[in-house]
Each structure stands twice: as structure tokens, then as C-alpha cells.
Design a protein around this motif. Structure first.
Motif, PDB file in Angstrom:
ATOM      1  N   ASN A  51     -30.875  76.032  89.694  1.00  0.00           N
ATOM      2  CA  ASN A  51     -31.896  76.397  90.845  1.00  0.00           C
ATOM      3  C   ASN A  51     -32.842  75.299  90.976  1.00  0.00           C
ATOM      4  O   ASN A  51     -32.628  74.409  90.152  1.00  0.00           O
ATOM      5  CB  ASN A  51     -32.838  77.547  90.660  1.00  0.00           C
ATOM      6  N   PRO A  52     -33.615  74.890  92.089  1.00  0.00           N
ATOM      7  CA  PRO A  52     -34.502  73.641  92.303  1.00  0.00           C
ATOM      8  C   PRO A  52     -35.357  73.320  91.207  1.00  0.00           C
ATOM      9  O   PRO A  52     -35.846  71.960  91.090  1.00  0.00           O
ATOM     10  CB  PRO A  52     -35.284  73.751  93.754  1.00  0.00           C
ATOM     11  N   TYR A  53     -35.740  74.308  90.220  1.00  0.00           N
ATOM     12  CA  TYR A  53     -36.898  74.010  89.236  1.00  0.00           C
ATOM     13  C   TYR A  53     -36.036  74.023  87.714  1.00  0.00           C
ATOM     14  O   TYR A  53     -36.934  74.083  86.803  1.00  0.00           O
ATOM     15  CB  TYR A  53     -38.089  75.040  89.408  1.00  0.00           C
ATOM     16  N   HIS A  54     -34.763  74.122  87.694  1.00  0.00           N
ATOM     17  CA  HIS A  54     -34.083  74.264  86.584  1.00  0.00           C
ATOM     18  C   HIS A  54     -34.373  73.196  85.727  1.00  0.00           C
ATOM     19  O   HIS A  54     -34.489  72.020  86.195  1.00  0.00           O
ATOM     20  CB  HIS A  54     -32.438  74.308  86.860  1.00  0.00           C
ATOM     21  N   ARG A  55     -34.316  73.396  84.378  1.00  0.00           N
ATOM     22  CA  ARG A  55     -34.675  72.363  83.536  1.00  0.00           C
ATOM     23  C   ARG A  55     -33.768  71.098  83.354  1.00  0.00           C
ATOM     24  O   ARG A  55     -34.286  70.080  83.103  1.00  0.00           O
ATOM     25  CB  ARG A  55     -34.621  72.858  82.136  1.00  0.00           C
ATOM     26  N   LYS A  56     -32.517  71.191  83.930  1.00  0.00           N
ATOM     27  CA  LYS A  56     -31.489  70.177  84.020  1.00  0.00           C
ATOM     28  C   LYS A  56     -31.926  69.005  85.048  1.00  0.00           C
ATOM     29  O   LYS A  56     -31.529  67.771  84.907  1.00  0.00           O
ATOM     30  CB  LYS A  56     -29.988  70.500  84.138  1.00  0.00           C
ATOM     31  N   PHE A  57     -32.971  69.420  86.034  1.00  0.00           N
ATOM     32  CA  PHE A  57     -33.623  68.459  87.063  1.00  0.00           C
ATOM     33  C   PHE A  57     -34.859  67.725  86.589  1.00  0.00           C
ATOM     34  O   PHE A  57     -35.317  67.327  87.397  1.00  0.00           O
ATOM     35  CB  PHE A  57     -33.453  69.018  88.325  1.00  0.00           C
ATOM     36  N   LEU A  58     -35.294  68.065  85.435  1.00  0.00           N
ATOM     37  CA  LEU A  58     -36.534  67.985  85.234  1.00  0.00           C
ATOM     38  C   LEU A  58     -36.910  66.643  84.312  1.00  0.00           C
ATOM     39  O   LEU A  58     -36.209  66.705  83.321  1.00  0.00           O
ATOM     40  CB  LEU A  58     -37.253  69.016  84.622  1.00  0.00           C
ATOM     41  N   THR A  59     -37.674  65.663  84.490  1.00  0.00           N
ATOM     42  CA  THR A  59     -37.506  64.452  83.909  1.00  0.00           C
ATOM     43  C   THR A  59     -39.190  64.318  83.384  1.00  0.00           C
ATOM     44  O   THR A  59     -40.067  64.465  84.480  1.00  0.00           O
ATOM     45  CB  THR A  59     -37.114  63.264  84.780  1.00  0.00           C
ATOM     46  N   VAL A  60     -39.286  64.001  82.141  1.00  0.00           N
ATOM     47  CA  VAL A  60     -40.586  64.054  81.492  1.00  0.00           C
ATOM     48  C   VAL A  60     -41.014  62.668  81.260  1.00  0.00           C
ATOM     49  O   VAL A  60     -40.027  61.846  80.783  1.00  0.00           O
ATOM     50  CB  VAL A  60     -40.772  64.925  80.419  1.00  0.00           C
TER      51      VAL A  60
END
Length: 202
Positions: A51-60
Motif C-alpha cells: 500500500n502507499p505507506y508500506h515499509r518497502k517504499f519508506l526511506t529514512v
């Protein structure tokens, strides 16, 4: 030195969910209040449903000397990475909204956000920790996304800026983005919507 990495299991998911919450007023419409919104975003980050908030799309973004301090985050993905059906399933999984709001979400998104093609790269949420602002981190996060979009051979990088955030379009224009579309309504004193902005890569 600022570096970028994917989300780790040891990261504070609900701190990151709060950062995401602060970028978009839509969450209150979907989840009623801040507490429910942060809970729901955290569930969607950890979900097995893409989904749009999934961890795979998240860069820290982090400092090389202090990996545990999150300086900022960006959520970005290609248009083909999930479907509205995936999004609705992930929203239902949170247990924080109701049937009507979840089923109206695709219509709301169609009216108030840019249309993202399968090969467009979309920056959904960008947040810089207030403790670490004024060091061009926002620009670095955007440029990180642009470089990733180029690596993926995407057609463009797209994003939406809420209409009341008057200073943000200029920030993105300095990075090469141009106004692409306008998605809002003004009705009986009620205003809601976004400017669509786009950086063409081809």
C-alpha cells in the motif's frame, strides 16, 4: 554525514507514522483523529499488503554517527506498485476507519490528487524532523527520489502539494518541478485540494 537507508525493524514505527501524519490533513478525514491516524499508518507500514505507506517504499535519512536518530523520511513509489484494491484492503486491515470512507477513498484520491501513471515515480510523503531542519535535507531527500526514479527508468517524478502550503511549490520548482495540474474545490467557504507538480525525466 547524512545517509539514506530502508526502514529497519528496530526503528520506532509510530514515530515515523507521526511524521507521515504531519504531512497530510487527509488522514483525519479517513481516521477521525490524530491517535487513530498514527495507529492506522503504523499498521499500514507493517502490513503484508502492499500500500502507499508500506515499509518497502519508506526511506529514512540518518546521520552516519547516530543511526538511531531519524532526520527525515520520504515515501515514494511507482504507479504500478499497487492497486486501489490493495489500498482498500490495507485500510480495512487497520480497523481504524469505516466501510463508507474506505470505499470513497478512490474517488477522493481521483478528485484531489494527481493521476500517477504506471511508470511515474510518485513522492507521497516527505518530512524533515524539526530538530534537523535548515541543512537542505528536504532537497537531499527529493534528489534521492529523482536519482532512484532515473535508475528505474521512470518517465517522471510527481508529487502533490496541499493548496494551503504556500511556500512549498517554490521549494520544488527550485529542484526542477513544474506545475502540472490543479485538484481542489471551493464550495461555500470550504476549500480542499492540491497542486500537482511534475519533473519530466524523458
Amino acid at each position: 554525514m547524512i545517509k539514506f537507508r530502508q526502514l529497519k525493524d528496530s526503528d520506532n514505527i509510530y514515530q515515523i507514522a507521526d511524521f507521515i501524519y504531519q504531512t497530510d490533513r487527509t488522514f483525519d478525514k479517513l481516521f477521525n483523529n490524530r491517535k487513530n491516524s498514527i495507529k492506522a499508518i503504523g499498521i499500514m507500514i507493517k502490513s503484508d499488503i502492499v500500500n502507499p505507506y508500506h515499509r518497502k517504499f519508506l526511506t529514512v535519512a540518518y546521520d552516519d554517527d547516530h543511526d538511531e536518530d531519524i532526520l527525515g523520511i520520504v515515501l515514494a513509489y511507482r504507479g504500478e506498485d499497487f492497486t486501489y484494491s490493495d489500498v482498500k484492503s490495507a485500510l480495512f486491515e487497520t480497523g481504524c476507519s469505516n466501510f463508507i470512507k474506505i470505499n470513497l477513498f478512490p474517488l477522493y484520491d481521483y478528485l484531489f490528487a494527481s493521476h500517477v501513471g504506471d511508470n511515474d515515480y510518485y513522492i507521497g510523503n516527505l518530512f524533515v524532523n524539526p530538530n534537523f531542519r535548515h541543512n537542505r535535507l528536504g532537497s537531499k531527500l527529493v534528489n534521492f527520489c529523482i536519482d532512484k526514479a532515473k535508475d528505474l527508468n521512470c518517465d517522471s517524478v510527481m508529487l502533490d502539494v496541499e493548496y494551503f502550503k504556500k511556500e512549498l511549490p517554490n521549494f520544488y520548482m527550485k529542484l526542477g518541478f513544474k506545475y502540472d495540474s490543479k485538484h481542489w474545490i471551493d464550495f461555500l467557504g470550504y476549500s480542499n485540494g492540491c497542486y500537482g507538480m511534475k519533473l519530466s525525466l524523458k
